[in-house]
Enzyme design. Structure first.
Site, PDB file in Angstrom:
ATOM      1  N   ASP A 131      -0.280 -35.546   8.664  1.00  0.00           N
ATOM      2  CA  ASP A 131       0.630 -36.641   8.989  1.00  0.00           C
ATOM      3  C   ASP A 131       1.914 -36.604   8.173  1.00  0.00           C
ATOM      4  O   ASP A 131       2.774 -37.474   8.324  1.00  0.00           O
ATOM      5  CB  ASP A 131      -0.063 -38.004   8.825  1.00  0.00           C
ATOM      6  CG  ASP A 131      -0.658 -38.234   7.444  1.00  0.00           C
ATOM      7  OD1 ASP A 131      -1.017 -37.255   6.771  1.00  0.00           O
ATOM      8  OD2 ASP A 131      -0.791 -39.406   7.047  1.00  0.00           O
ATOM      9  N   ASP A 183       1.594 -39.505  -0.835  1.00  0.00           N
ATOM     10  CA  ASP A 183       0.475 -40.417  -0.960  1.00  0.00           C
ATOM     11  C   ASP A 183      -0.079 -40.318  -2.374  1.00  0.00           C
ATOM     12  O   ASP A 183      -0.043 -39.249  -2.958  1.00  0.00           O
ATOM     13  CB  ASP A 183      -0.628 -40.046   0.015  1.00  0.00           C
ATOM     14  CG  ASP A 183      -0.219 -40.081   1.480  1.00  0.00           C
ATOM     15  OD1 ASP A 183       0.984 -40.269   1.757  1.00  0.00           O
ATOM     16  OD2 ASP A 183      -1.075 -39.886   2.340  1.00  0.00           O
TER      17      ASP A 183
END
Length: 301
Positions: A64, A210
């Site tokens: 992603d 992240d």
């Protein structure tokens, strides 16, 4: 400094949400940060010129955050691009992209440069006369970096009225911009503070996605103007955030508070939630200056 959110959701793209990608316009440089699936469609929707993108920064090799890269490179080729393209990302990004190009017999018509990263400490990945970019080592399930984009201090500006009043020759203008005092023919020394004006205060933007809650990044992002920090989950799913090595909105706000940043942008939302406003509500209990990333939203600072 201008930031366009192309996508800001975690995991899978949907008909109305997109995975991570951003365009940062800083000092007339257009940087693409992450390149989730569908990024090139979002570039078109937001009327961003493909040809102005010369540097792409990939945080990590979860799909992603980079599955849109090969498609974008292929489109660059179809558009007849001939300027160099630089991809800064984790070790392995070169192998992944070159294998796809090899097996599809689709070698680019332009020079494609890979700056593969594996350092565990912060390193400079890009620098020119106006901007410097450093990595922000993050803690995730695989090797991951955030990126710190910093404007460099500009030269001082001439105070043209004062300079003219002293009848100072143009040959001294660059010295004044460089911060030097000027000695007149009659021996008087005119201070640089009188002859010049302070340049704009350089701005700094930190991209962190992240990562699990990690106070080790605080010294690197101390006092930044804008922090984008992932907030995949709400506090009620803190155990899941820890297990998957992501952060909650409250944890992102805590990092912002402890780092003394001026503005926090939340993003990388889990698609399990129906509304993103609840992320802001939770973060506001810790830190006052909260903005929500939304696909297609533009921020000017």
């Amino acid at each position: 400094m201008n930031l366009t959110i192309l996508g800001c959701y975690a995991a899978t793209p949907r008909t109305f949400t997109n995975s991570t990608a951003q365009i940062l316009d800083i000092k007339n440089r257009l940087f693409l940060i992450d390149c989730g699936e569908g990024t090139q469609v979002q570039l078109r929707k937001n009327k961003i010129k493909f040809s102005k993108i010369n540097h792409i920064f990939i945080s990590h090799l979860h799909g992603d955050h980079f599955f849109g890269l090969i498609g974008l490179i292929s489109t660059f080729m179809l558009l007849g691009r001939n300027t160099d393209l630089h991809v800064h990302g984790p070790k392995g990004i070169k192998e992944i992209i070159k294998l796809q190009l090899k097996l599809s017999n689709s070698w680019p018509t332009f020079n494609l440069h890979f700056n593969e990263l594996e350092a565990k400490e912060s390193v400079v990945v890009y620098e020119d006369e106006k901007v410097i970019v450093r990595t922000i080592p993050l803690k995730h399930r695989i090797y991951t970096n955030g990126f710190l984009f910093e404007e460099k201090v500009e030269a001082r500006k001439l105070n043209s009225q004062v300079v003219a009043s002293y009848n100072i020759d143009k040959c001294y203008f660059q010295n004044i911009k460089n911060g030097k005092d000027i000695t007149l023919d009659d021996g008087r020394v005119i201070s640089n503070g009188e002859l010049s004006l302070d340049p704009p205060v350089p701005m700094r933007y930190a991209f962190c996605s992240d990562t699990v809650y990690n106070e080790a990044i605080i010294p690197l992002i101390k006092d930044v103007d804008i922090l984008y920090h992932e907030s995949t989950f709400l506090d009620s799913e803190e155990a899941l955030a820890s297990k998957t090595m992501h952060s909650t909105a409250k944890q992102a706000a805590t990092i912002a508070l402890k780092a003394g940043v001026k503005q926090l942008i939340l993003g990388h939302y889990s698609t399990r939630y129906d509304k993103i406003e609840i992320f802001k509500e939770e973060a506001l209990t810790v830190f006052p200056n909260i903005l929500l990333a939304e696909d297609g939203r533009n921020f000017s600072f």
